[in-house]
Design a protein around this motif. Structure first.
Motif, PDB file in Angstrom:
ATOM      1  N   ALA A   1      14.342   4.225  -5.906  1.00  0.00           N
ATOM      2  CA  ALA A   1      13.353   3.454  -6.650  1.00  0.00           C
ATOM      3  C   ALA A   1      12.559   2.535  -5.729  1.00  0.00           C
ATOM      4  O   ALA A   1      11.322   2.451  -5.822  1.00  0.00           O
ATOM      5  N   ARG A   2      13.236   1.843  -4.803  1.00  0.00           N
ATOM      6  CA  ARG A   2      12.532   0.917  -3.909  1.00  0.00           C
ATOM      7  C   ARG A   2      11.571   1.654  -2.983  1.00  0.00           C
ATOM      8  O   ARG A   2      10.454   1.197  -2.715  1.00  0.00           O
ATOM      9  N   GLN A   3      11.984   2.820  -2.500  1.00  0.00           N
ATOM     10  CA  GLN A   3      11.099   3.569  -1.599  1.00  0.00           C
ATOM     11  C   GLN A   3       9.862   4.061  -2.330  1.00  0.00           C
ATOM     12  O   GLN A   3       8.742   4.005  -1.797  1.00  0.00           O
ATOM     13  N   VAL A   4      10.044   4.549  -3.556  1.00  0.00           N
ATOM     14  CA  VAL A   4       8.897   5.015  -4.341  1.00  0.00           C
ATOM     15  C   VAL A   4       7.936   3.857  -4.601  1.00  0.00           C
ATOM     16  O   VAL A   4       6.711   3.985  -4.410  1.00  0.00           O
ATOM     17  N   VAL A   5       8.468   2.724  -5.019  1.00  0.00           N
ATOM     18  CA  VAL A   5       7.614   1.571  -5.319  1.00  0.00           C
ATOM     19  C   VAL A   5       6.879   1.106  -4.066  1.00  0.00           C
ATOM     20  O   VAL A   5       5.675   0.798  -4.103  1.00  0.00           O
ATOM     21  N   GLU A   6       7.571   1.052  -2.927  1.00  0.00           N
ATOM     22  CA  GLU A   6       6.924   0.634  -1.677  1.00  0.00           C
ATOM     23  C   GLU A   6       5.795   1.580  -1.286  1.00  0.00           C
ATOM     24  O   GLU A   6       4.699   1.148  -0.917  1.00  0.00           O
ATOM     25  N   ASP A   7       6.048   2.876  -1.359  1.00  0.00           N
ATOM     26  CA  ASP A   7       5.032   3.849  -0.960  1.00  0.00           C
ATOM     27  C   ASP A   7       3.825   3.830  -1.887  1.00  0.00           C
ATOM     28  O   ASP A   7       2.671   3.915  -1.438  1.00  0.00           O
ATOM     29  N   VAL A   8       4.078   3.741  -3.179  1.00  0.00           N
ATOM     30  CA  VAL A   8       2.983   3.766  -4.153  1.00  0.00           C
ATOM     31  C   VAL A   8       2.165   2.484  -4.094  1.00  0.00           C
ATOM     32  O   VAL A   8       0.937   2.495  -4.265  1.00  0.00           O
ATOM     33  N   SER A   9       2.825   1.358  -3.809  1.00  0.00           N
ATOM     34  CA  SER A   9       2.153   0.060  -3.845  1.00  0.00           C
ATOM     35  C   SER A   9       1.329  -0.235  -2.607  1.00  0.00           C
ATOM     36  O   SER A   9       0.456  -1.114  -2.634  1.00  0.00           O
ATOM     37  N   ALA A  10       1.593   0.474  -1.513  1.00  0.00           N
ATOM     38  CA  ALA A  10       0.882   0.205  -0.256  1.00  0.00           C
ATOM     39  C   ALA A  10      -0.251   1.211  -0.073  1.00  0.00           C
ATOM     40  O   ALA A  10      -0.002   2.383   0.220  1.00  0.00           O
ATOM     41  N   PRO A  11      -1.511   0.803  -0.240  1.00  0.00           N
ATOM     42  CA  PRO A  11      -2.632   1.740  -0.111  1.00  0.00           C
ATOM     43  C   PRO A  11      -2.645   2.500   1.212  1.00  0.00           C
ATOM     44  O   PRO A  11      -3.078   3.661   1.268  1.00  0.00           O
ATOM     45  N   ALA A  12      -2.164   1.889   2.279  1.00  0.00           N
ATOM     46  CA  ALA A  12      -2.187   2.538   3.590  1.00  0.00           C
ATOM     47  C   ALA A  12      -1.301   3.780   3.645  1.00  0.00           C
ATOM     48  O   ALA A  12      -1.458   4.615   4.545  1.00  0.00           O
ATOM     49  N   ARG A  13      -0.389   3.921   2.686  1.00  0.00           N
ATOM     50  CA  ARG A  13       0.508   5.072   2.701  1.00  0.00           C
ATOM     51  C   ARG A  13      -0.086   6.294   1.998  1.00  0.00           C
ATOM     52  O   ARG A  13       0.550   7.330   1.886  1.00  0.00           O
ATOM     53  N   GLY A  14      -1.294   6.160   1.485  1.00  0.00           N
ATOM     54  CA  GLY A  14      -2.018   7.330   1.020  1.00  0.00           C
ATOM     55  C   GLY A  14      -1.659   7.854  -0.354  1.00  0.00           C
ATOM     56  O   GLY A  14      -1.888   9.033  -0.635  1.00  0.00           O
ATOM     57  N   VAL A  15      -1.137   6.990  -1.214  1.00  0.00           N
ATOM     58  CA  VAL A  15      -0.859   7.428  -2.584  1.00  0.00           C
ATOM     59  C   VAL A  15      -1.973   6.910  -3.495  1.00  0.00           C
ATOM     60  O   VAL A  15      -2.829   7.670  -3.930  1.00  0.00           O
ATOM     61  N   LEU A  16      -1.979   5.607  -3.758  1.00  0.00           N
ATOM     62  CA  LEU A  16      -3.021   4.997  -4.580  1.00  0.00           C
ATOM     63  C   LEU A  16      -3.851   4.042  -3.729  1.00  0.00           C
ATOM     64  O   LEU A  16      -3.338   3.395  -2.814  1.00  0.00           O
ATOM     65  N   PRO A  17      -5.144   3.932  -4.029  1.00  0.00           N
ATOM     66  CA  PRO A  17      -6.033   3.071  -3.232  1.00  0.00           C
ATOM     67  C   PRO A  17      -5.937   1.608  -3.654  1.00  0.00           C
ATOM     68  O   PRO A  17      -5.197   1.236  -4.572  1.00  0.00           O
ATOM     69  N   GLU A  18      -6.733   0.776  -3.005  1.00  0.00           N
ATOM     70  CA  GLU A  18      -6.892  -0.621  -3.416  1.00  0.00           C
ATOM     71  C   GLU A  18      -7.567  -0.669  -4.785  1.00  0.00           C
ATOM     72  O   GLU A  18      -8.170   0.298  -5.240  1.00  0.00           O
ATOM     73  N   GLY A  19      -7.492  -1.827  -5.412  1.00  0.00           N
ATOM     74  CA  GLY A  19      -8.165  -2.015  -6.689  1.00  0.00           C
ATOM     75  C   GLY A  19      -7.274  -1.696  -7.866  1.00  0.00           C
ATOM     76  O   GLY A  19      -6.051  -1.603  -7.754  1.00  0.00           O
ATOM     77  N   ARG A  20      -7.903  -1.503  -9.014  1.00  0.00           N
ATOM     78  CA  ARG A  20      -7.148  -1.268 -10.235  1.00  0.00           C
ATOM     79  C   ARG A  20      -6.626   0.164 -10.262  1.00  0.00           C
ATOM     80  O   ARG A  20      -7.402   1.127 -10.217  1.00  0.00           O
ATOM     81  N   VAL A  21      -5.335   0.303 -10.349  1.00  0.00           N
ATOM     82  CA  VAL A  21      -4.681   1.603 -10.372  1.00  0.00           C
ATOM     83  C   VAL A  21      -3.558   1.577 -11.393  1.00  0.00           C
ATOM     84  O   VAL A  21      -3.120   0.503 -11.819  1.00  0.00           O
ATOM     85  N   SER A  22      -3.089   2.773 -11.766  1.00  0.00           N
ATOM     86  CA  SER A  22      -2.030   2.874 -12.775  1.00  0.00           C
ATOM     87  C   SER A  22      -0.979   3.871 -12.319  1.00  0.00           C
ATOM     88  O   SER A  22      -1.257   4.806 -11.572  1.00  0.00           O
ATOM     89  N   VAL A  23       0.234   3.675 -12.823  1.00  0.00           N
ATOM     90  CA  VAL A  23       1.315   4.613 -12.584  1.00  0.00           C
ATOM     91  C   VAL A  23       2.049   4.850 -13.894  1.00  0.00           C
ATOM     92  O   VAL A  23       2.286   3.925 -14.665  1.00  0.00           O
TER      93      VAL A  23
END
Length: 289
Positions: free
Chosen positions: A88-110
């Motif tokens: 859970a922590r790894q998924v949250v870290e990766d998704v929350s950090a735009p530099a990791r290439g999942v979701l960009p800056e700004g308003r996003v949803s999961v």
């Protein structure tokens, strides 16, 4: 042990589809389904692979995400990892950090499975409730009533009719017959069907795609549309019943659909076909509009 995020190659999508099928259970939360991947496949295999993220530990996939648009990630987590803190922590870290290439800056949803630790940790990390959705489910242990309309299973020769029904049902639809063929070429479509309902004159009035996850597992409806000039005539209920019958024939244990709670008419249509609403669920959002 390291938990690694990856974007699979096209050849790796077979493993993604396999694990998503295995993770579907009636007793578990509604989460990303192989049918969701199959519907996205209308954009082609390469784009589907590029929109997919996997998290693996010791070579075993423990979570899958699909970027269903540039600002929305839909997640599934292996049942064995629903309460695994490291996953859970790894998924949250990766998704929350735009530099990791999942979701960009700004308003996003999961979109996260209800009751899983990953959802709890997103909330603790400052993500807030977004749009409410209503999941609806019908058990397929008992026979499903006849829909009362003529329903056809659509193959390549009739794909143009099914494809034309979606833009006639959804104002912003970009679906085309070319996208139907791309979808039908996808791995998840091996367990799927496209159905078309006709009225007494033979005119196409409603369309649905149904996606099985295998014998004894829940199947999903994605999408379902009724032609805008043929609404309020019972065609939505009829095509929903046809979808349920098709999934029961395929061996599915239940039929599931999740729609925006604000779409009161759609919720009422599914309820009229015997799908019972469950507790509302919400996407989690970060950032400002």
């Amino acid at each position: 042990m390291t938990i690694a995020m990856d974007t699979p190659a096209v050849g790796g999508l077979a493993d993604v589809v396999r694990v998503l099928r295995q993770w579907q259970h009636d007793a578990g939360p509604v989460q990303l389904h192989p049918g969701d991947l199959g519907w996205f496949w209308r954009f082609g295999a390469r784009r589907t692979a590029a929109a997919t993220r996997t998290w693996s530990r010791a070579g075993e996939v423990v979570a899958v995400g699909l970027l269903d648009g540039p600002d929305l990630l839909r997640l599934a987590v292996a049942p064995s990892a629903w309460h695994d803190e490291r996953v859970a922590r790894q998924v949250v870290e990766d998704v929350s950090a735009p530099a990791r290439g999942v979701l960009p800056e700004g308003r996003v949803s999961v979109e996260t499975p209800t009751g899983t630790l990953v959802r709890e940790l997103f909330s603790q990390d400052g993500w807030v409730d977004g749009e409410p959705w209503t999941p609806l489910r019908r058990d397929l242990g008992a026979p499903v009533p006849d829909p009362g309309v003529r329903v056809e299973v659509i193959g390549p020769d009739r794909a143009h009719e099914w494809a034309a029904l979606l833009p006639a049902s959804f104002d912003r639809s970009t679906f085309t017959v070319q996208r139907w063929h791309a979808m039908a070429a996808g791995l998840p479509y091996a367990d799927a069907r496209c159905l078309l309902a006709r009225d007494e004159r033979g005119d196409p009035v409603a369309a649905v795609a149904v996606w099985s996850a295998g014998e004894g597992r829940p199947g999903v409806i994605e999408p379902l549309g009724v032609h805008r000039t043929h609404r309020r005539l019972g065609h939505g209920r009829a095509i929903t019943l046809a979808a349920a019958r098709a999934l029961r024939q395929a061996g599915s244990s239940s039929v599931i659909v999740c729609c925006p709670s604000a779409n009161v008419a759609a919720v009422a249509t599914y309820r009229s076909a015997g799908l019972a609403p469950g507790p509302k669920r919400r996407d989690l959002c970060r950032g400002t509009a």
